[in-house]
Design an enzyme around this catalytic site. Sequence first.
Site, short mmCIF file in Angstrom:
data_model
loop_
_atom_site.label_atom_id
_atom_site.label_comp_id
_atom_site.label_asym_id
_atom_site.label_seq_id
_atom_site.Cartn_x
_atom_site.Cartn_y
_atom_site.Cartn_z
N GLN A 159 0.82 -1.21 0.00
CA GLN A 159 0.00 0.00 0.00
C GLN A 159 0.86 1.26 0.00
OE1 GLN A 159 -2.82 -1.73 -1.08
NE2 GLN A 159 -3.61 0.21 -0.33
N ASP A 171 -7.72 -5.33 -5.20
CA ASP A 171 -7.34 -4.33 -6.19
C ASP A 171 -7.65 -4.78 -7.61
OD1 ASP A 171 -6.44 -2.47 -4.37
OD2 ASP A 171 -4.35 -3.10 -4.47
N HIS A 210 1.86 3.00 -3.39
CA HIS A 210 1.00 3.87 -4.18
C HIS A 210 1.48 5.32 -4.22
CE1 HIS A 210 -2.50 1.44 -5.32
NE2 HIS A 210 -2.34 0.79 -4.19
N HIS A 227 -52.82 23.21 3.14
CA HIS A 227 -52.51 21.80 2.87
C HIS A 227 -53.78 20.95 2.99
CE1 HIS A 227 -48.37 23.06 3.24
NE2 HIS A 227 -47.91 21.83 3.11
N GLU A 264 -9.71 2.43 4.94
CA GLU A 264 -10.12 2.11 3.57
C GLU A 264 -10.05 0.59 3.38
OE1 GLU A 264 -8.66 3.08 -1.01
OE2 GLU A 264 -7.26 3.29 0.67
N HIS A 265 -8.90 0.02 3.67
CA HIS A 265 -8.69 -1.43 3.59
C HIS A 265 -8.37 -1.95 4.99
CE1 HIS A 265 -7.12 0.21 -0.33
NE2 HIS A 265 -7.95 -0.70 -0.80
#
Length: 435
Positions: A262, A365, A265, A424, A331-332
């Site tokens: 990770q 992924d 990235h 109404h 996220e993961h």
Amino acid sequence: MRLIDLRGRSLSPAELLTAVPRAADALQAAQDAARDIVDAVREEGADALRDQAERFDGVVGHDIRVPSAHIAEAVDGLSDDVRASLEEAIRRVRTASAAQVPPAQVTELAGGARVAQRWQPVSRAGLYIPGGKAVYPSSVVMNVVPAQVAGVEHIAIASPPQRDAGGRVHPTILAVAGLLGIEEVYAMGGAGAIGALAFGVPSLGLDPVDTVTGPGNNFVAAAKRIVSGRVGIDAEAGATEILVAADDSADARLIAYDLVSQAEHDEQAGAVLVTDSADLAERVQAAVADIAPRTRHAERVQTALDGPQSAVVLVQDQAAVEAFSNAYGPEHLELHLRDARDAVSRYTNAGAIFVGETTPVSLGDYMAGSNHVLPTGGQARYASGLGAYTFLRAQQVIEYDRGALSDVAARIVALANEEQLPAHGEAVTARFSDA
């Protein structure tokens, strides 16, 4: 990687939120810069996009709207093994995404009183595919396939122009677009691309979209926050992050590989291990120190691992591991636990959960069938990852006949009068009088 030792401390939910490692300064800087970039595109259109391409991508004079011939050429240039892999990924994501489309429902409340719930796709979606430090044809699959499954009629893709490709979008990204039948592709990147999709660029034939989705760096995430409200967005999928929750049964070497993968990235990527085993924490730190310098992008990896967003976190027990993970909202999330399958129900806040040591994030992924466009920065505590549902809107369709309306007319009048909105009630009673 730095060590954060929380043992012996009883932290409240608020204190846990402040204890999790984040790169807060980078996010704020991105927000300020992204606003200027988006504003420039809104006001100057293609001229701003060209200026940004020169400044950020080193590209001048390129075709911002990609000619169809470039897409066809890219498809023809795919190697057999990459094409086969992409087609299998497409098949898996399409199958999993189909399960995300809710069926229409009709509720009969009384005779002649019906409320139907239906799901309508947005008409037009803009999908962002990053392309800076790495190339992400897999993200084309993850964005386009759910939109197609949802029934989106018009899909536009944006991805940065590549200096090494003569200002074209990366050929593999173009090839996947071609495989999926997407013809509207733009060579534009970063926050400017998000602004262009949201506001449109008439000189390029780019009409504004209804929804913008896709991963990117912190600038892309910040731009999505800026345009939210004008268009729908998925979660602000910024710099990637992984949290590994582990006990003393875990394999330190495998955890180290996953943390490094990770960090590969981006320099802003977050890599975190939380465990109640001091021995495992030490062994993972040693394994990371061994593996990181030998990987291809060692400098980038080391910057990410040394950043404030990455850490090995040592806590008192497994209950504290769970509490920390749920506060972080990764996220993961990988579960390297002896009872990983049973523990899943206790880990409530995560974009996607990878259960057991044979289910790495890398699987998600590319080939798991799940979607890899996921909320970052703690948003998994309240937001979902990308799916077919991202492109759908729930609509209620109400139909009452005269008798069914008559049955509730007096109750409507009573409530309307209580709220001091008598018109109404009169709008209902008028249907039962000749006056």
